[in-house]
Design a protein around this motif. Sequence first.
Motif, short mmCIF file in Angstrom:
data_model
loop_
_atom_site.label_atom_id
_atom_site.label_comp_id
_atom_site.label_asym_id
_atom_site.label_seq_id
_atom_site.Cartn_x
_atom_site.Cartn_y
_atom_site.Cartn_z
N MET A 1 0.82 -1.21 0.00
CA MET A 1 0.00 0.00 0.00
C MET A 1 0.85 1.26 0.00
O MET A 1 0.56 2.23 -0.69
CB MET A 1 -0.88 0.02 1.26
N LYS A 2 1.89 1.16 0.75
CA LYS A 2 2.84 2.26 0.82
C LYS A 2 3.44 2.53 -0.56
O LYS A 2 3.48 3.69 -1.03
CB LYS A 2 3.96 1.87 1.79
N GLU A 3 3.84 1.46 -1.24
CA GLU A 3 4.42 1.62 -2.58
C GLU A 3 3.40 2.22 -3.55
O GLU A 3 3.72 3.06 -4.37
CB GLU A 3 4.90 0.27 -3.15
N ARG A 4 2.16 1.71 -3.39
CA ARG A 4 1.09 2.19 -4.28
C ARG A 4 0.94 3.71 -4.12
O ARG A 4 0.84 4.45 -5.10
CB ARG A 4 -0.23 1.47 -3.91
N VAL A 42 -7.44 4.04 -2.01
CA VAL A 42 -6.48 3.46 -1.06
C VAL A 42 -6.99 3.64 0.37
O VAL A 42 -6.99 2.70 1.18
CB VAL A 42 -5.09 4.15 -1.21
N LEU A 43 -7.49 4.85 0.63
CA LEU A 43 -7.98 5.13 1.98
C LEU A 43 -9.16 4.23 2.34
O LEU A 43 -9.32 3.81 3.48
CB LEU A 43 -8.36 6.61 2.11
N ARG A 44 -9.98 3.98 1.34
CA ARG A 44 -11.14 3.12 1.59
C ARG A 44 -10.71 1.70 1.98
O ARG A 44 -11.37 1.03 2.76
CB ARG A 44 -12.03 3.04 0.33
N GLY A 45 -9.61 1.29 1.41
CA GLY A 45 -9.14 -0.07 1.68
C GLY A 45 -8.39 -0.20 3.00
O GLY A 45 -7.84 -1.26 3.31
N MET A 46 -8.34 0.88 3.76
CA MET A 46 -7.56 0.87 5.00
C MET A 46 -8.13 -0.06 6.07
O MET A 46 -7.41 -0.49 6.97
CB MET A 46 -7.42 2.29 5.57
N LYS A 48 -8.78 -2.96 5.88
CA LYS A 48 -8.16 -4.28 5.85
C LYS A 48 -6.81 -4.27 6.59
O LYS A 48 -6.21 -5.32 6.82
CB LYS A 48 -7.90 -4.71 4.40
N LEU A 49 -6.36 -3.11 6.92
CA LEU A 49 -5.01 -3.03 7.53
C LEU A 49 -5.05 -3.33 9.03
O LEU A 49 -6.10 -3.21 9.67
CB LEU A 49 -4.43 -1.62 7.33
N SER A 50 -3.86 -3.63 9.55
CA SER A 50 -3.76 -3.87 10.98
C SER A 50 -3.84 -2.56 11.74
O SER A 50 -3.66 -1.49 11.14
CB SER A 50 -2.43 -4.57 11.30
N ALA A 51 -4.09 -2.60 13.02
CA ALA A 51 -4.24 -1.38 13.84
C ALA A 51 -2.96 -0.58 13.85
O ALA A 51 -2.98 0.64 13.94
CB ALA A 51 -4.64 -1.75 15.26
N GLU A 52 -1.80 -1.23 13.75
CA GLU A 52 -0.52 -0.50 13.74
C GLU A 52 -0.31 0.22 12.42
O GLU A 52 0.19 1.33 12.37
CB GLU A 52 0.69 -1.45 13.99
#
Length: 344
Positions: A1-4, A42-46, A48-52
């Motif tokens: 995600m960071k790379e994207r 990208v923000l919408r897909g957040m 799915k990310l871990s809390a950290e």
Amino acid sequence: MKERLMELKHEALEKVTHATDVKGLQDVRVQYLGKKGPITEVLRGMGKLSAEERPVIGQLANEVREEIANAIEQKQANLEAAALEKQLEDETIDVTLPGRPVQQGGRHLLTNIIEEIEDLFIGMGFEVAEGPEVETDYYNFEALNLPKGHPARDMQDSFYITEELLMRTHTSPVQARSMEKHEGKGPVKVICPGKVYRRDTDDATHSHQFTQIEGLLVDEHVRMSDLKGVLNAFAKQMFGEEREIRLRPSFFPFTEPSVEMDISCKMCGGEGCSVCKGTGWIEILGAGMVHPNVLEMAGYDSNKYTGFAFGMGPERIAMLKYGIDDIRHFYTNDVRFLNQFHKA
Ligand SMILES: [Zn+2]
């Protein structure tokens, strides 16, 4: 995600750099920062990310948005400034355009000739005197030894305003007035330029209005040879050192003896040609010793004082000097004629 995110940032900034107008820039804004843009995605897909990871990516995404927005704003300002500059350049008035030429006037040939003659006599100690153009019968005629009924008045028919007032027929009244001012005490050394008027029919050599310059010198012991010396100096300075003068007997009511002065013909050098009508001489002016009656009338003791006077026409001098064939050229104001004599 960071790379994207970094990829999107790179792409967007690239497009901003290459945008050539404000509209292209708006397209970039909509494409990358709009609600349906990839960053929003990208923000919408957040979720799915871990809390950290979430706050890290969230912050990064905001930074990328901000960076792109700043770049767009900066670019837009640049584009607008460039557009303004171009507009200013396009609308600039070229102040180096040559102006419309201004028609420059000049002094009349007669004015120049009169001043040239004045300067010449001022150099010999004369003063310039002027007088009225509407003159009394007394100063125009009587004080000059031309009493009422004198036959010589016929040669100077004028324009009368009343029985006693007329347009002056010569500048001689200025001489009478100058002498009167001195109250019988010499010396008087004046030249009198000005316009004069006669009832003549205009032709190549006559005009109802023309100019004259007269000169007068009154003092003790003034002789005919003084007159000749002054006129000789005048002729040589005006027409050239090589010119000779001669005096011929003549008649004027206000001088005795009276003379006409001729100068040697420049065209033929005295041999005789059409300009001098075969005589080798050209008439320039009239002169003489001031008549005792004129001196007395002006308050001078004619046993003690003598004097000489002369008079000439600046038109005639100019015609001879420049080969002008018609006196009317001086007064008809044809610029083709006048322009030839303009001095810088
Ligand atoms: Zn000649």
